[in-house]
Design a protein around this motif. Structure first.
Motif, PDB file in Angstrom:
ATOM      1  N   ASN A  26       0.821  -1.215   0.000  1.00  0.00           N
ATOM      2  CA  ASN A  26       0.000   0.000   0.000  1.00  0.00           C
ATOM      3  C   ASN A  26       0.852   1.260   0.000  1.00  0.00           C
ATOM      4  N   GLU A  27       1.952   1.231   0.737  1.00  0.00           N
ATOM      5  CA  GLU A  27       2.859   2.386   0.742  1.00  0.00           C
ATOM      6  C   GLU A  27       3.458   2.612  -0.640  1.00  0.00           C
ATOM      7  N   LYS A  28       3.844   1.533  -1.316  1.00  0.00           N
ATOM      8  CA  LYS A  28       4.388   1.645  -2.668  1.00  0.00           C
ATOM      9  C   LYS A  28       3.354   2.199  -3.634  1.00  0.00           C
ATOM     10  N   MET A  29       2.105   1.788  -3.475  1.00  0.00           N
ATOM     11  CA  MET A  29       1.050   2.294  -4.355  1.00  0.00           C
ATOM     12  C   MET A  29       0.845   3.792  -4.153  1.00  0.00           C
ATOM     13  N   GLN A  30       0.964   4.255  -2.944  1.00  0.00           N
ATOM     14  CA  GLN A  30       0.790   5.680  -2.672  1.00  0.00           C
ATOM     15  C   GLN A  30       1.842   6.509  -3.403  1.00  0.00           C
ATOM     16  N   ASP A  31       3.015   5.939  -3.595  1.00  0.00           N
ATOM     17  CA  ASP A  31       4.110   6.647  -4.263  1.00  0.00           C
ATOM     18  C   ASP A  31       3.958   6.693  -5.780  1.00  0.00           C
ATOM     19  N   LEU A  32       2.961   6.032  -6.348  1.00  0.00           N
ATOM     20  CA  LEU A  32       2.811   5.958  -7.802  1.00  0.00           C
ATOM     21  C   LEU A  32       2.177   7.202  -8.415  1.00  0.00           C
ATOM     22  N   ASN A  33       1.570   8.037  -7.599  1.00  0.00           N
ATOM     23  CA  ASN A  33       0.899   9.251  -8.094  1.00  0.00           C
ATOM     24  C   ASN A  33      -0.079   8.937  -9.224  1.00  0.00           C
ATOM     25  N   THR A  35      -3.608   8.682 -11.345  1.00  0.00           N
ATOM     26  CA  THR A  35      -4.730   9.577 -11.610  1.00  0.00           C
ATOM     27  C   THR A  35      -5.981   9.010 -10.914  1.00  0.00           C
ATOM     28  N   PRO A  36      -7.016   9.824 -10.745  1.00  0.00           N
ATOM     29  CA  PRO A  36      -8.251   9.297 -10.135  1.00  0.00           C
ATOM     30  C   PRO A  36      -8.820   8.098 -10.902  1.00  0.00           C
ATOM     31  N   GLN A  37      -8.734   8.115 -12.225  1.00  0.00           N
ATOM     32  CA  GLN A  37      -9.229   6.994 -13.011  1.00  0.00           C
ATOM     33  C   GLN A  37      -8.399   5.730 -12.760  1.00  0.00           C
ATOM     34  N   GLN A  38      -7.098   5.902 -12.631  1.00  0.00           N
ATOM     35  CA  GLN A  38      -6.240   4.757 -12.348  1.00  0.00           C
ATOM     36  C   GLN A  38      -6.531   4.200 -10.953  1.00  0.00           C
ATOM     37  N   TRP A  39      -6.743   5.105  -9.994  1.00  0.00           N
ATOM     38  CA  TRP A  39      -7.085   4.664  -8.643  1.00  0.00           C
ATOM     39  C   TRP A  39      -8.396   3.887  -8.650  1.00  0.00           C
ATOM     40  N   ASP A  40      -9.364   4.345  -9.437  1.00  0.00           N
ATOM     41  CA  ASP A  40     -10.644   3.639  -9.534  1.00  0.00           C
ATOM     42  C   ASP A  40     -10.452   2.231 -10.085  1.00  0.00           C
ATOM     43  N   ALA A  41      -9.594   2.095 -11.092  1.00  0.00           N
ATOM     44  CA  ALA A  41      -9.329   0.785 -11.684  1.00  0.00           C
ATOM     45  C   ALA A  41      -8.629  -0.135 -10.679  1.00  0.00           C
ATOM     46  N   VAL A  42      -7.649   0.405  -9.977  1.00  0.00           N
ATOM     47  CA  VAL A  42      -6.933  -0.376  -8.963  1.00  0.00           C
ATOM     48  C   VAL A  42      -7.901  -0.786  -7.854  1.00  0.00           C
ATOM     49  N   ALA A  44     -11.151  -1.117  -8.000  1.00  0.00           N
ATOM     50  CA  ALA A  44     -12.100  -2.107  -8.512  1.00  0.00           C
ATOM     51  C   ALA A  44     -11.464  -3.497  -8.563  1.00  0.00           C
ATOM     52  N   ALA A  45     -10.214  -3.562  -8.988  1.00  0.00           N
ATOM     53  CA  ALA A  45      -9.522  -4.853  -9.071  1.00  0.00           C
ATOM     54  C   ALA A  45      -9.305  -5.446  -7.680  1.00  0.00           C
ATOM     55  N   ILE A  46      -8.878  -4.620  -6.746  1.00  0.00           N
ATOM     56  CA  ILE A  46      -8.650  -5.098  -5.374  1.00  0.00           C
ATOM     57  C   ILE A  46      -9.965  -5.528  -4.739  1.00  0.00           C
ATOM     58  N   THR A  47     -11.012  -4.751  -4.951  1.00  0.00           N
ATOM     59  CA  THR A  47     -12.318  -5.090  -4.395  1.00  0.00           C
ATOM     60  C   THR A  47     -12.818  -6.419  -4.951  1.00  0.00           C
ATOM     61  N   ALA A  48     -12.687  -6.610  -6.250  1.00  0.00           N
ATOM     62  CA  ALA A  48     -13.118  -7.867  -6.871  1.00  0.00           C
ATOM     63  C   ALA A  48     -12.328  -9.048  -6.309  1.00  0.00           C
TER      64      ALA A  48
END
Length: 76
Positions: A26-33, A35-42, A44-48
């Motif tokens: 999760n810390e590494k993901m925070q460093d990726l900067n 976009t909101p659309q990319q966060w939504d995709a990530v 959605a994938a994690i939720t699924a």
């Protein structure tokens, strides 16, 4: 179960290791900067994946209970 589970989680080394790995990821993901659309995709994938894992555990737990009753019935 309300008091036993938190204690069991604190004492379980495999769970503690998995939780640390999750925190690091999760810390590494925070460093990726992302976009909101990319966060939504990530998200959605994690939720699924989480929902699929929950369903797997539900079925495995239910089957374990069925197997335990079956074993008890055979031994009595």
């Amino acid at each position: 179960m309300e008091t036993g589970l938190p204690a069991a989680l604190r004492q379980d080394k495999k769970y503690q290791k998995a939780q640390k790995n999750c925190n690091k990821a999760n810390e590494k993901m925070q460093d990726l900067n992302l976009t909101p659309q990319q966060w939504d995709a990530v998200d959605a994938a994690i939720t699924a994946e989480n929902i699929a894992s929950i369903e797997y555990v539900r079925i495995a737990y239910k089957q374990g209970i069925i197997d335990a009753f079956s074993i008890l019935r055979e031994t009595l």
